[in-house]
Design an enzyme around this catalytic site. Structure first.
Site, mmCIF file in Angstrom:
data_model
loop_
_atom_site.group_PDB
_atom_site.id
_atom_site.type_symbol
_atom_site.label_atom_id
_atom_site.label_comp_id
_atom_site.label_asym_id
_atom_site.label_seq_id
_atom_site.Cartn_x
_atom_site.Cartn_y
_atom_site.Cartn_z
ATOM 1 N N ASN A 86 -1.268 47.105 117.423
ATOM 2 C CA ASN A 86 -2.093 47.678 118.487
ATOM 3 C C ASN A 86 -3.136 46.716 119.048
ATOM 4 O O ASN A 86 -3.572 46.878 120.183
ATOM 5 C CB ASN A 86 -2.802 48.927 117.938
ATOM 6 C CG ASN A 86 -3.950 49.371 118.816
ATOM 7 O OD1 ASN A 86 -3.763 49.967 119.868
ATOM 8 N ND2 ASN A 86 -5.174 49.069 118.392
ATOM 9 N N TYR A 151 -2.670 39.696 131.982
ATOM 10 C CA TYR A 151 -2.527 40.824 131.062
ATOM 11 C C TYR A 151 -1.160 41.486 131.216
ATOM 12 O O TYR A 151 -0.465 41.757 130.241
ATOM 13 C CB TYR A 151 -3.641 41.835 131.328
ATOM 14 C CG TYR A 151 -3.568 43.105 130.525
ATOM 15 C CD1 TYR A 151 -3.995 43.136 129.198
ATOM 16 C CD2 TYR A 151 -3.099 44.286 131.098
ATOM 17 C CE1 TYR A 151 -3.944 44.312 128.460
ATOM 18 C CE2 TYR A 151 -3.047 45.460 130.370
ATOM 19 C CZ TYR A 151 -3.468 45.475 129.054
ATOM 20 O OH TYR A 151 -3.413 46.641 128.333
ATOM 21 N N LYS A 155 1.957 41.895 128.460
ATOM 22 C CA LYS A 155 2.492 43.194 128.051
ATOM 23 C C LYS A 155 3.983 43.320 128.390
ATOM 24 O O LYS A 155 4.745 43.961 127.656
ATOM 25 C CB LYS A 155 1.696 44.326 128.707
ATOM 26 C CG LYS A 155 0.268 44.454 128.185
ATOM 27 C CD LYS A 155 0.219 44.764 126.696
ATOM 28 C CE LYS A 155 -1.198 45.067 126.231
ATOM 29 N NZ LYS A 155 -1.262 45.423 124.793
ATOM 30 N N THR A 186 -11.135 54.732 126.560
ATOM 31 C CA THR A 186 -11.565 53.929 125.412
ATOM 32 C C THR A 186 -12.685 52.987 125.849
ATOM 33 O O THR A 186 -12.982 52.857 127.045
ATOM 34 C CB THR A 186 -10.412 53.081 124.856
ATOM 35 O OG1 THR A 186 -10.014 52.137 125.863
ATOM 36 C CG2 THR A 186 -9.212 53.945 124.475
#
Length: 253
Positions: A86, A151, A155, A186
């Site tokens: 994670n 990013y 991914k 988050t």
């Protein structure tokens, strides 16, 4: 939850906060022994104190030796059956301002961190009668977003790894999958909200709406919703599900 191995040992990287902590907590509530790994001891200790995990190890997934040692220590305590990779970071910049160092940071943490974690855990997992590997990717691994090219590229790489490794391990009892959250409530997304506010002068409510608009449900995903998807993938009932990238994004994908 169908067929969850209550005696299993699950290890969650980036487990001291956010989605990782919620996943650890869900696995703990399901009766598993859970080890959380992260860079900050305080967050890991807090997770244990809150009952979200049983054990912790400080390690950086970018450092192959560091994460390898942490996983070896955890496996010596109890063999690892479930790995949730994670740990991740996010930075946003226009492509023309995204230098090589930014691309390396995104790849090192978000992709190579997954590689290092799996390579450390897999040999002993192959000896177990049951195994689950779940990578927490992102909808950015399934589509593009402006200003996060580095990013998104990292991914996408994670999902390619998952699909390939799942085929290599298809004749074993180990499944390999990814969950791909949309924008989730988050502290990581809170940082993005702060950036939007700073750069655009928008209010917090307007900044949240800017991210939530990607979700057809018009909201941020909750960490618990991501954890539920991971929990299902860890169950024996998901034994035929492998090589998948499951979006948790309100219909965005």
């Amino acid at each position: 939850m169908s067929g969850l191995p209550r005696s299993a040992h699950a290890l969650v990287t980036g487990g001291g906060r956010g989605i990782g902590r919620e996943i650890a907590s869900a696995l703990t509530r399901a009766g598993m022994t859970v080890t959380v790994v992260g860079r900050q001891r305080a967050g890991l200790d807090d997770a244990i104190a809150a009952g979200a995990a049983h054990f912790a190890a400080v390690a950086d997934v970018v450092d192959q030796a560091s994460i390898g040692a942490a996983i070896a220590e955890a496996a010596a305590r109890q063999p690892i059956d479930i790995l949730v990779a994670n740990a991740g970071i996010a930075e946003s910049l226009p492509f023309v301002k995204s230098d090589a160092a930014l691309f390396r940071r995104m790849m090192d943490v978000n992709f190579m961190g997954v590689v290092h974690s799996i390579q450390a855990a897999l040999p002993s997992m192959k000896e177990r009668p049951y195994g689950r590997i779940v990578a927490v990717a992102s909808t950015a691994g399934l589509k593009g977003y402006a200003y996060v090219s580095a990013y998104s590229a990292a991914k996408h790489a994670v999902i390619g790894l998952v699909r390939s490794l799942a085929l290599e391990l298809a004749q074993t009892r180990i499944t390999v999958n990814a969950v791909c959250p949309g924008f989730t409530d988050t502290d990581l997304v809170a940082g993005s909200i702060d950036t939007i506010m700073k750069k655009t002068g928008r209010s917090r409510e307007q900044a949240v709406a800017e991210l939530a608009k990607h979700n057809p449900q018009g909201r941020l995903v909750t960490p618990a919703e991501v954890a539920d998807a991971v929990l299902w993938l860890c169950g024996e009932g998901a034994g035929a599900v492998t090589g998948q990238a499951i979006a948790v994004a309100g219909g965005e994908i």
